[in-house]
Design a protein around this motif. Structure first.
Motif, PDB file in Angstrom:
ATOM      1  N   LEU A 571       0.838  -1.209  -0.083  1.00  0.00           N
ATOM      2  CA  LEU A 571       0.186  -0.069   0.032  1.00  0.00           C
ATOM      3  C   LEU A 571       0.740   1.251   0.128  1.00  0.00           C
ATOM      4  CD1 LEU A 571      -2.739  -1.102   2.461  1.00  0.00           C
ATOM      5  CD2 LEU A 571      -2.724  -1.235   0.161  1.00  0.00           C
ATOM      6  N   PRO A 572       0.292   2.407  -0.373  1.00  0.00           N
ATOM      7  CA  PRO A 572       0.985   3.473  -0.716  1.00  0.00           C
ATOM      8  C   PRO A 572       1.374   4.245   0.803  1.00  0.00           C
ATOM      9  CG  PRO A 572      -0.936   4.080  -1.571  1.00  0.00           C
ATOM     10  CD  PRO A 572      -0.968   2.493  -1.115  1.00  0.00           C
ATOM     11  N   ASP A 573       2.481   5.112   0.838  1.00  0.00           N
ATOM     12  CA  ASP A 573       2.823   5.847   2.017  1.00  0.00           C
ATOM     13  C   ASP A 573       1.576   7.249   1.830  1.00  0.00           C
ATOM     14  OD1 ASP A 573       4.534   4.237   2.870  1.00  0.00           O
ATOM     15  OD2 ASP A 573       5.992   5.215   2.445  1.00  0.00           O
ATOM     16  N   VAL A 574       0.961   7.589   2.946  1.00  0.00           N
ATOM     17  CA  VAL A 574       0.054   8.767   3.214  1.00  0.00           C
ATOM     18  C   VAL A 574       0.801   9.936   3.609  1.00  0.00           C
ATOM     19  CG1 VAL A 574      -2.084   9.522   3.578  1.00  0.00           C
ATOM     20  CG2 VAL A 574      -1.533   7.044   2.907  1.00  0.00           C
ATOM     21  N   PRO A 575       1.499  11.157   2.952  1.00  0.00           N
ATOM     22  CA  PRO A 575       2.107  12.155   3.630  1.00  0.00           C
ATOM     23  C   PRO A 575       0.793  12.821   4.689  1.00  0.00           C
ATOM     24  CG  PRO A 575       2.794  12.061   1.570  1.00  0.00           C
ATOM     25  CD  PRO A 575       1.631  11.108   1.701  1.00  0.00           C
ATOM     26  N   ASN A 576       1.459  13.255   5.724  1.00  0.00           N
ATOM     27  CA  ASN A 576       0.507  14.173   6.611  1.00  0.00           C
ATOM     28  C   ASN A 576      -0.707  13.516   7.055  1.00  0.00           C
ATOM     29  OD1 ASN A 576       2.539  16.691   6.351  1.00  0.00           O
ATOM     30  ND2 ASN A 576       1.479  16.807   4.413  1.00  0.00           N
ATOM     31  N   ALA A 577      -0.323  12.210   7.052  1.00  0.00           N
ATOM     32  CA  ALA A 577      -1.657  11.543   7.494  1.00  0.00           C
ATOM     33  C   ALA A 577      -2.197  11.554   9.045  1.00  0.00           C
ATOM     34  CB  ALA A 577      -1.394   9.803   7.210  1.00  0.00           C
ATOM     35  N   PHE A 578      -1.350  11.785   9.775  1.00  0.00           N
ATOM     36  CA  PHE A 578      -1.479  12.048  11.263  1.00  0.00           C
ATOM     37  C   PHE A 578      -1.621  13.566  11.836  1.00  0.00           C
ATOM     38  CE2 PHE A 578       0.669   7.845  10.915  1.00  0.00           C
ATOM     39  CZ  PHE A 578      -0.260   6.946  11.333  1.00  0.00           C
ATOM     40  N   SER A 579      -2.092  13.508  12.964  1.00  0.00           N
ATOM     41  CA  SER A 579      -2.233  15.081  13.285  1.00  0.00           C
ATOM     42  C   SER A 579      -1.141  15.775  13.574  1.00  0.00           C
ATOM     43  CB  SER A 579      -3.151  14.922  14.489  1.00  0.00           C
ATOM     44  OG  SER A 579      -2.468  14.160  15.571  1.00  0.00           O
ATOM     45  N   GLY A 581       1.276  15.866  11.496  1.00  0.00           N
ATOM     46  CA  GLY A 581       2.013  16.021  10.169  1.00  0.00           C
ATOM     47  C   GLY A 581       2.796  14.756   9.696  1.00  0.00           C
ATOM     48  N   SER A 582       2.658  13.726  10.384  1.00  0.00           N
ATOM     49  CA  SER A 582       3.896  12.579  10.205  1.00  0.00           C
ATOM     50  C   SER A 582       3.321  11.905   9.019  1.00  0.00           C
ATOM     51  CB  SER A 582       4.064  11.601  11.250  1.00  0.00           C
ATOM     52  OG  SER A 582       2.987  10.996  11.855  1.00  0.00           O
ATOM     53  N   THR A 583       3.694  11.026   8.143  1.00  0.00           N
ATOM     54  CA  THR A 583       3.404  10.050   7.272  1.00  0.00           C
ATOM     55  C   THR A 583       3.036   8.693   7.566  1.00  0.00           C
ATOM     56  OG1 THR A 583       5.107  11.145   5.523  1.00  0.00           O
ATOM     57  CG2 THR A 583       4.324   8.837   5.195  1.00  0.00           C
ATOM     58  N   ALA A 584       1.921   8.401   7.314  1.00  0.00           N
ATOM     59  CA  ALA A 584       1.355   7.114   7.298  1.00  0.00           C
ATOM     60  C   ALA A 584       1.948   5.826   6.290  1.00  0.00           C
ATOM     61  CB  ALA A 584      -0.268   7.088   7.439  1.00  0.00           C
ATOM     62  N   ARG A 585       2.507   5.009   7.062  1.00  0.00           N
ATOM     63  CA  ARG A 585       3.320   4.054   6.138  1.00  0.00           C
ATOM     64  C   ARG A 585       2.549   2.847   6.476  1.00  0.00           C
ATOM     65  NH1 ARG A 585       7.858   6.145   4.565  1.00  0.00           N
ATOM     66  NH2 ARG A 585       8.815   7.913   6.207  1.00  0.00           N
ATOM     67  N   LEU A 586       1.411   2.564   5.413  1.00  0.00           N
ATOM     68  CA  LEU A 586       0.558   1.500   5.551  1.00  0.00           C
ATOM     69  C   LEU A 586       0.731   0.111   5.274  1.00  0.00           C
ATOM     70  CD1 LEU A 586      -2.421   3.263   3.466  1.00  0.00           C
ATOM     71  CD2 LEU A 586      -1.866   3.343   6.028  1.00  0.00           C
ATOM     72  N   GLY A 587       2.150  -0.070   4.646  1.00  0.00           N
ATOM     73  CA  GLY A 587       2.846  -1.091   4.465  1.00  0.00           C
ATOM     74  C   GLY A 587       2.027  -2.329   3.501  1.00  0.00           C
ATOM     75  N   LEU A 588       2.408  -3.545   4.019  1.00  0.00           N
ATOM     76  CA  LEU A 588       1.744  -4.539   2.959  1.00  0.00           C
ATOM     77  C   LEU A 588       0.252  -5.072   3.355  1.00  0.00           C
ATOM     78  CD1 LEU A 588       3.126  -6.265   0.829  1.00  0.00           C
ATOM     79  CD2 LEU A 588       3.393  -8.019   2.495  1.00  0.00           C
ATOM     80  N   LEU A 589      -0.566  -5.128   2.433  1.00  0.00           N
ATOM     81  CA  LEU A 589      -1.693  -5.808   2.689  1.00  0.00           C
ATOM     82  C   LEU A 589      -1.664  -7.442   2.060  1.00  0.00           C
ATOM     83  CD1 LEU A 589      -5.115  -4.355   1.853  1.00  0.00           C
ATOM     84  CD2 LEU A 589      -4.639  -6.399   0.741  1.00  0.00           C
ATOM     85  N   ARG A 590      -2.289  -8.443   2.562  1.00  0.00           N
ATOM     86  CA  ARG A 590      -2.281  -9.685   2.212  1.00  0.00           C
ATOM     87  C   ARG A 590      -3.517 -10.325   2.391  1.00  0.00           C
ATOM     88  NH1 ARG A 590       2.132  -9.423   6.022  1.00  0.00           N
ATOM     89  NH2 ARG A 590       0.889 -10.780   7.314  1.00  0.00           N
ATOM     90  N   LEU A 591      -3.954 -11.004   1.346  1.00  0.00           N
ATOM     91  CA  LEU A 591      -5.240 -11.749   1.262  1.00  0.00           C
ATOM     92  C   LEU A 591      -4.985 -13.291   2.028  1.00  0.00           C
ATOM     93  CD1 LEU A 591      -6.778 -10.347  -1.986  1.00  0.00           C
ATOM     94  CD2 LEU A 591      -7.186  -9.480   0.203  1.00  0.00           C
ATOM     95  N   GLY A 592      -5.868 -13.603   2.696  1.00  0.00           N
ATOM     96  CA  GLY A 592      -5.670 -14.962   3.107  1.00  0.00           C
ATOM     97  C   GLY A 592      -5.765 -15.960   2.273  1.00  0.00           C
ATOM     98  N   PRO A 593      -5.446 -17.246   2.303  1.00  0.00           N
ATOM     99  CA  PRO A 593      -5.446 -18.284   1.579  1.00  0.00           C
ATOM    100  C   PRO A 593      -7.036 -18.343   0.938  1.00  0.00           C
ATOM    101  CG  PRO A 593      -4.308 -19.152   3.561  1.00  0.00           C
ATOM    102  CD  PRO A 593      -4.922 -17.797   3.685  1.00  0.00           C
ATOM    103  N   ASP A 594      -7.023 -18.974  -0.253  1.00  0.00           N
ATOM    104  CA  ASP A 594      -8.227 -19.132  -1.002  1.00  0.00           C
ATOM    105  C   ASP A 594      -8.257 -20.182  -2.216  1.00  0.00           C
ATOM    106  OD1 ASP A 594     -10.879 -18.475  -1.073  1.00  0.00           O
ATOM    107  OD2 ASP A 594     -10.559 -16.411  -1.737  1.00  0.00           O
ATOM    108  N   ASP A 595      -8.827 -21.007  -2.368  1.00  0.00           N
ATOM    109  CA  ASP A 595      -9.071 -21.917  -3.388  1.00  0.00           C
ATOM    110  C   ASP A 595     -10.119 -21.532  -4.442  1.00  0.00           C
ATOM    111  OD1 ASP A 595      -7.402 -23.727  -1.866  1.00  0.00           O
ATOM    112  OD2 ASP A 595      -9.034 -24.687  -0.866  1.00  0.00           O
TER     113      ASP A 595
END
Length: 613
Positions: A571-579, A581-595
């Motif tokens: 996921l992308p970083d979001v500048p000025n996301a917190f009050s 003014g710091s950047t929110a580093r959302l990191g990795l999104l993982r979908l669980g196992p699926d057949d």
């Protein structure tokens, strides 16, 4: 111009020239067999001859023949005989045309010019190659010969009968004996013989035939003249066809008379004008012919009827009945050539006439299933789905088979299968910050070539009912896609120790691998159809396939996803996301196992066309 076309064109030119010249020689010399004729008869003969010329030039050969024949009866001339022969030849009545040309030679041969003599000699030579001859004898002698419904004298005849090449029905009738009947196929130039061994009647009844007004007319029983009205005679028990013939066109059309043993049946018929002729030429030659509900015989029949509409029916065991309303015109001779179509549902064809053979089918239809029995289906069962389209697609292909028996066939199918499913559901994701998509659009496609062996068994022929069992596999490519907006809460700890939060909503579309896999399947099928002809049939049916799709994990395309057997997206970083003014580093999104798949049921209704070789 091709030689055949040149010859045909030359023949038409000669025919037109002959008719034109004939009109100018209508007063030709009479032959030695000409009866005395007064001026009125000669004038009427000339008018009929000229009328025949006009009809012939318009292609109305039946009517022209009638006029030429009437002219010859009134006052015989060479041109009238010659044109009667031409008309008979145009109507493909070759045997009669030959006899007319030979009469022309014997009566007028020395009065024909050199050109006409050559034309007539050529016609006689050609016609003799187009007709056959038939010798009919009987024991005892003196029996009446009836060929194709027309009386041809008594046995023994002084000379063989001349007949057109083709099928003929021969009946031999002698009062006090069982009638004899034979069917024969006569080739050009062929001489055949029929020897009728007549058997005395063992059971008989008496038929009395009267004309309603008391007129004297010839009585025909089963096509043979047996006497004049009023007439009494012994006949075999059963149904007989009875007709009357008189001067000119007077007579009575065929009627049925049922003879009972040792009883007298009386038939009163009213004479009327029978001004039209009908010939029925059926295939097979043993077919029964009915005219206006009266059985007139088996095989070829020719007789006189009133002009107007008549019901003609031709039937035979093992064949589909032929029924038509036919309109006949005054002075015309209509020929009905009826080829019956086999009734393939009749056991006689299945048991006696079946031959093993190849056949080819083309088929196609929609394919539908309740689900692919994979992770999407499980999710819908657990939490429900806001929107869902069940697996749907198509199956098309061709099948080649070999019919071993009248019912059993072995087959190979080659085709293409396509199925697609779309689900809108809730989907949870793990990662640096857990998130959920409430409207995750999940699509699964399965498509590829398919092959199968099958065995089928068919009942009935006209409306075939078929049962089949399939065993095959599809080499299919699986395409997966999933997209949606995932919502979650990111957190961080500020410098002073305070926990800050950020609610995010990020669109996610993770590319997935598209594996190729083998999907075995098997199942039954039932079809019902209609056989249009001996070789061509159409049908419709439904098959139910159990699809043994292998368990297929849904995996992303990155090296990391392949290694961990999962799907993920950074996921992308979001500048000025917190009050602060710091950047929110959302990191990795993982979908669980699926057949992607499990074992599922597919229903395929389809239509097909079949060609038997």
């Amino acid at each position: 111009m091709p030689p055949l076309m040149i010859r045909r064109l030359a023949a038409l030119v000669c025919l037109a020239l002959s008719l034109t010249l004939a009109a100018g020689r209508a007063n030709a010399d009479t032959g030695p067999d000409a009866p005395p004729a007064n001026g009125d008869a000669r004038q009427e003969a000339r008018q009929r001859f000229l009328r025949g010329i006009e009809l012939a030039q318009n292609g109305q050969w039946d009517a022209a023949l009638a006029e030429f024949s009437a002219s010859v009866e009134l006052f015989p001339t060479s041109v009238a005989l010659k044109n009667a022969a031409i008309a008979l030849r145009q109507l493909h009545r070759n045997a009669e045309a030959l006899e007319t040309y030979e009469r022309l030679q014997s009566s007028f041969g020395d009065k024909l010019d050199a050109q006409d003599q050559k034309l007539v000699a050529d016609a006689v030579r050609q016609l003799r190659q187009s007709v056959g001859s038939l010798t009919v004898t009987s024991t005892p002698a003196g029996a009446t010969i009836v060929v194709d419904g027309l009386e041809r004298g008594l046995t023994p005849r002084p000379a063989p009968l001349r007949l057109d090449a083709g099928r003929h029905t021969v009946r031999v009738f002698l009062q006090g004996y069982e009638p004899f009947e034979a069917q024969l196929l006569l080739a050009s130039g062929q001489n055949k013989s029929v020897d009728a061994k007549l058997v005395a009647l063992a059971r008989s009844g008496t038929l009395r035939v009267e004309e309603a007004a008391g007129a004297k007319l010839s009585v025909l029983v089963d096509g043979a003249v047996v006497g004049e009205t009023p007439w009494n005679g012994r006949l075999s028990v059963g149904v007989h066809s009875v007709a009357l013939r008189g001067e000119g066109d007077m007579g009575a059309p065929p009627s049925s008379a049922e003879i009972q043993p040792n009883q007298t049946t009386t038939l009163r018929l009213s004479a009327t004008r029978l001004d039209a002729t009908v010939r029925v030429d059926p295939t097979p030659t043993s077919a029964r012919v009915d005219v206006d509900g009266v059985t007139v015989g088996n095989g070829v029949w020719e007789g006189k009827l009133r002009s107007g509409k008549h019901q003609v029916e031709v039937t035979a065991e093992g064949f589909l009945a032929w029924r038509r309303e036919v309109s006949v015109r005054s002075g015309q001779r209509d020929v009905l050539r009826v080829a019956l179509e086999r009734d393939l549902s009749n056991p006689m064809w299945r048991e006696s006439f079946f031959e093993p053979h190849l056949y080819l089918e083309a088929l196609g239809g929609p394919a539908l299933a309740r689900s692919f029995a994979g992770g999407a289906d499980a999710a819908c069962s657990d939490a429900g789905c806001s929107d869902r389209s069940r697996p749907f697609g198509f199956l098309v292909g061709a099948r080649g088979g070999y019919q071993l028996t009248s019912g059993l066939g072995l087959e190979l199918f080659l085709g293409y299968l396509s199925l697609s499913e779309s689900v809108t559901r809730q989907k949870s994701a793990s990662g640096d910050f857990p998130s959920t998509a409430t409207a995750f659009e999940d699509t699964t496609k399965l498509r590829g070539p398919a092959a199968a062996l099958s065995a089928s068994y068919q009942f009935f022929e006209r409306t075939p009912l078929l049962f089949r069992v399939w065993l095959g596999a599809a080499r299919a490519k699986a395409d997966f896609s999933g997209s949606g907006t995932f919502r979650g809460r990111a957190t961080t700890v500020a410098t002073g120790g305070q926990t800050l939060t950020y609610d995010f909503a990020e669109p996610v579309d993770i590319p997935e691998q598209s594996p190729s896999l083998w999907v075995p399947f098997t199942g039954p099928e039932v079809r019902i159809g209609y056989r249009v002809s001996k070789r061509f049939a159409v049908d419709a049916g439904v098959a139910m396939f159990v699809m043994f799709a292998p368990t297929t994990a849904r995996v992303g395309t990155s090296d990391r996803d392949r290694a961990k057997n999962e799907r993920s997206q950074q996921l992308p970083d979001v500048p000025n996301a917190f009050s602060d003014g710091s950047t929110a580093r959302l990191g990795l999104l993982r979908l669980g196992p699926d057949d992607g798949f499990g074992t599922f049921l597919t229903v395929v209704p389809s239509v097909a066309a079949r060609l038997d070789f």
